[in-house]
Design a protein around this motif. Structure first.
Motif: not given
Length: 293
Positions: A262-267
């Motif tokens: 999971a990549t919160p930065a991408l979201t």
């Protein structure tokens, strides 16, 4: 192009594979642009995804037909979403397909053409392992997407003409890809067709009222899908796992299964870009609004 195969140089950050997902056109393109921004900062990312609803995408510099300028996006294809890609090239109909997006720092893995060749070679390895009888790669250098001029591009579908290095079966195009480069990052994304509906990607062709529906039957064309080649066609997630493994390993991951994250930065980045891709101004090529607008 010589017979020598060019491999990417080792990078400090191995490829991270993102979970498969399905979204509309604006969200999918926003995610791809967010991947490109992270790649410019040093990340190497791979994602496979689908489209809901089905969607027609225009190339970055492609002008829609004059008769459609300023009208509703749905007028491009009734009942079908519409979006503009950050990459160049011609229009693509995104229906029964598996789409991939790969982003990396160009200096870490080589020139954009090296990236394109490496991704295609890895996808080819995965497809052949599933039983797809791919043609031998056409000789010649792949097109340099960075050399595209801002001019009127043909309204014909991207899948009408296979380019050197693309993946074909019996001369018909199975995988269509496009690239863009920004701030030292490279984004490459493309369509792996499950069925050939690419006559719907021709902008100058008038569509039947039901042509974008799941029940529509495509005309015979220069493209080909996995349903024409495999019986039965493996489950989508099995295909994704096989292709993710071969591409991720080509770019430094031991196995794709170990790199899902999971990549919160991408979201967060994608949320900013989404407003751009929901903009009629950007779709009709009048202007590119700020991603923070």
């Amino acid at each position: 192009m010589t017979g020598r195969r060019t491999r990417p140089r080792p990078a400090g950050s191995p490829c991270v594979v993102l979970p498969y997902g399905v979204a509309d056109g604006a969200r999918n393109m926003a995610m791809d642009e967010a991947m490109l921004e992270l790649a410019a900062g040093g990340a190497t990312l791979l994602r496979f995804y689908g489209w809901e609803p089905w969607c027609l995408s225009l190339g970055r510099h492609q002008e829609p037909p004059d008769r459609l300028l300023g009208r509703s996006p749905e007028d491009l294809r009734p009942g079908v979403d519409a979006v503009r890609r950050p990459t160049g090239g011609r229009s693509v109909f995104h229906g029964p397909e598996i789409t991939y997006a790969f982003a990396c720092p160009a200096r870490a893995w080589g020139r954009p053409r090296v990236v394109l060749q490496t991704v295609h070679r890895a996808l080819g390895e995965g497809l052949r392992s599933l039983g797809v009888p791919l043609d031998e790669a056409m000789e010649g250098d792949p097109p340099d997407s960075g050399s595209l001029e801002v001019s009127r591009i043909s309204g014909e579908s991207c899948f009408r003409d296979p380019a050197p290095g693309e993946l074909t079966v019996r001369g018909r195009k199975l995988v269509g890809s496009a690239q863009c480069c920004r701030h030292g990052g490279v984004l490459q994304h493309g369509s792996i067709l499950l069925e050939d509906r690419q006559t719907l990607g021709d902008l100058d062709r008038k569509a039947r009222p039901d042509e974008g529906s799941a029940a529509a039957v495509a005309d015979e064309g220069p493209a080909i899908g996995l349903t024409d080649l495999l019986d039965p066609v493996p489950d989508t997630r099995l295909i994704v796992e096989r292709l993710a493994d071969t591409v991720a390993r080509a770019f430094g991951a031991r196995t794709a299964a170990a790199s899902y994250a999971a990549t919160p930065a991408l979201t967060d980045l994608a949320t900013g870009y989404e407003s751009v891709h929901r903009s009629g101004a950007w779709l009709w090529l009048r202007e590119r609004p700020s991603r923070h607008a």
